[in-house]
Write an enzyme that holds these catalytic residues in place. Sequence first.
Site, PDB file in Angstrom:
ATOM      1  N   ASP A   1       1.056  -8.455  -9.326  1.00 14.91           N
ATOM      2  CA  ASP A   1       1.805  -9.337 -10.211  1.00 14.91           C
ATOM      3  C   ASP A   1       3.253  -9.379  -9.710  1.00 14.91           C
ATOM      4  OD1 ASP A   1       2.553 -11.098 -12.181  1.00 14.91           O
ATOM      5  OD2 ASP A   1       1.568 -10.015 -13.811  1.00 14.91           O
TER       6      ASP A   1
HETATM    7  C1  NOJ Z   1       3.898 -12.782 -14.108  1.00 18.18           C
HETATM    8  C2  NOJ Z   1       2.660 -12.940 -14.934  1.00 18.18           C
HETATM    9  O1  NOJ Z   1       2.287 -11.709 -15.502  1.00 18.18           O
HETATM   10  C3  NOJ Z   1       1.460 -13.495 -14.171  1.00 18.18           C
HETATM   11  O2  NOJ Z   1       0.470 -13.827 -15.098  1.00 18.18           O
HETATM   12  C4  NOJ Z   1       1.846 -14.672 -13.327  1.00 18.18           C
HETATM   13  O3  NOJ Z   1       0.728 -15.143 -12.613  1.00 18.18           O
HETATM   14  C5  NOJ Z   1       2.984 -14.289 -12.395  1.00 18.18           C
HETATM   15  N1  NOJ Z   1       4.124 -13.853 -13.184  1.00 18.18           N
HETATM   16  C6  NOJ Z   1       3.404 -15.433 -11.495  1.00 18.18           C
HETATM   17  O4  NOJ Z   1       4.094 -16.387 -12.188  1.00 18.18           O
END
Ligand code: NOJ
Length: 711
Positions: free
Chosen positions: A257
Amino acid sequence: MGRIDTLLATMTIEEKIGQLNMVASTLAITGPGQLGDVREGIRTGRIGSLLNHWGADEVHAVQRLAVEESRLGVPLLLGLDVIHGHRTIFPVPLAEACLFAPDLWEKTARAAAEEATQDGVALTFAPMLDVARDPRWGRIVEGPGEDSWVASQMASAKTLGFQGQDLAAADSLAATAKHFCAYGAVTAGREYASVDVSERTLREVYLPPFSAAVAAGTAAVMPAFIDLAGAPMTANAPLLQGWLRRELGFEGVLISDYNAVAELMNHGVAADAVEAAALALKAGVDIDMTSDCYVRGLPEALKRGLVTMAEIDVSVRRVLDLKDRLGLFDDPYRRGSAWPHGVRDAERRELAREVGRRAIVLLTHRAAILPLPPETRRIALIGPLAAASREMLGPWASAGRAQDAVSILEGLKAALPQCRIDHATGVDIGGQDTEGISAAVDLCGGAEVVVLCLGEAAAMSGEASSRADLGLPGRQRELADAIFDLGKPVVVLLSSGRPLTLPWLFERADAVLATWFLGGEAGHAVADVLTGRFNPTGRLPLSWPRLVGQVPIFYRQRPTGRPTKAGEHYSSSYLDVPATPQFAFGHGLSYSRFTLLDFKCDPSSAKAGEFVEVSVTVANDSEVDGEATLFLFVHDLVASVARPVLELKGVRKIVLKARERGRATWGLSTGDLSFLGPNLNRVLEPGRFEIHVGQSADPAGLLTEVIELTP
Ligand code: NOJ
């Protein structure tokens, strides 16, 4: 040697690590610490993928840098959060879950993939499969609700929808099952907080949707931000390497993430970027999303002996393999060139309207004031969400644009041209100013019915949007009370990314509908239901609490030694509020009235490997055509491990004309009666099982038969 072997043999260590490095573009911001211009990094092979960059021309321009100007010409992987539609925005996932309709779940993902790939995107960070039982957590809006079986159905449908039949096709979008795993169980619903669940709950509740995504061929999986009992998921080798890769055989790409590799330092398991990079890579995380730790840390980690070149190669190979499967080596410009924008737009909008109205849940309907009679001539449409088109898109709308979204006001006006619709906001969603209340109340004077649009702003749910109070924000209650005091018929539309705890409102309103954030066609979808053009069929994918103190709340409870019993002091209950939810999982009213009868399980005893046919007659006892939803639950009465009082095993939708009857059937396999035994291995234990069918998980409405599983 194949293409990938040749490339691997030619790459420098910097180029290899570049393939593992995903950087954020500046087109959209979805996390902290943007890196700014990335062109040089692409040219020098230091960046292998990019997120938040879309638009055919924009994508092709950066792709040219990679393909034509970098030494080895390896194409870039373009990723974006295409969550519930790309340009055409569908209802938020929690609302879509109310459909209980895998075919439509798949269709909306397919439509999103068509649009996103037209914009050059090759990878989405979806579906989000986090089972969530605590609506304080803002991300409950992004997921399938409280039930693991539903989440698993959604996992398959969405994965197939995004990826299509052939990942290399110009309109196929690689899926990322996220967030692996148990993110929905953050302590006290607080975003990014620690998670501590038992191994059994992990395996029974949180892991199955990921098994389903892997079985459906998901290209990628994203570990969650959280730690699980002290082991951050980004470095959780037992679950990533052990369960996901070895036990399940997942061969796709693991993408961290946003900044999560660096955050291993905040978690307190890595002293520096070098250790963080080594921990994540060894756990099987192939791509470092935006933290730059792989670039900064892996060369040093190699020197310190924390990782080997062979381990780096394994991850590079997986990334190159995904690019290959996406057809990027054969034609890096395929996505974004196949057809122009606009093709089949109208069809997708129609789909958004259909899914939108199916997502609406009629929560209460006390005074039979719906649908609005065709002779209605004057409506007062009041509240901060009545003309709020941007809010209808929800917290995460990819390339969706506010100007394309139909507000409730616009939708009602279009549906009721003969009707005068007076509109006032009354109060802001979260503001403290109450000055507009009296004007709003005055406006209701001549109206036959008031439609009150209350709820949350879209930004009050989603990432980093936990709330501890689940009441109406700001001064909306004062507005509502002033309107109820008029004594007029009032229909409340609740827009929100989560259930809101509003017992007072459910008491006072004549009808309340959960309208969530329904996307671009929200206004039309709402109008279809209010006018009766569409008879509501949405069902809650979660238990709706009465008070925050009841959460986490879910139907799949284990029995207690002292079962909940009204009036019994030493029973599992609260002194101040019933133990039951405001609305049960599966709840949702219709303008029709359905009764269940003649429930049968045939045969009533079975051996391992056999099937039991479960069937029930559904009678539409009303004069209105409609669609009933039936839930099939099982309960193992005596087992070596206490089994939940209800476990969902199937859902059926049945369309019935006025006064018509139909029969719903399921083939229940004895496998559906198996469970994880004392050692967490799957077992099938002979004995008696209750089989229930009902229109929700509310025990009062369940029909029950007992079957016997014989040795
Ligand atoms: C953080 C989020 O937790 C995730 O769901 C997302 O895909 C990423 N950011 C990218 O934007």
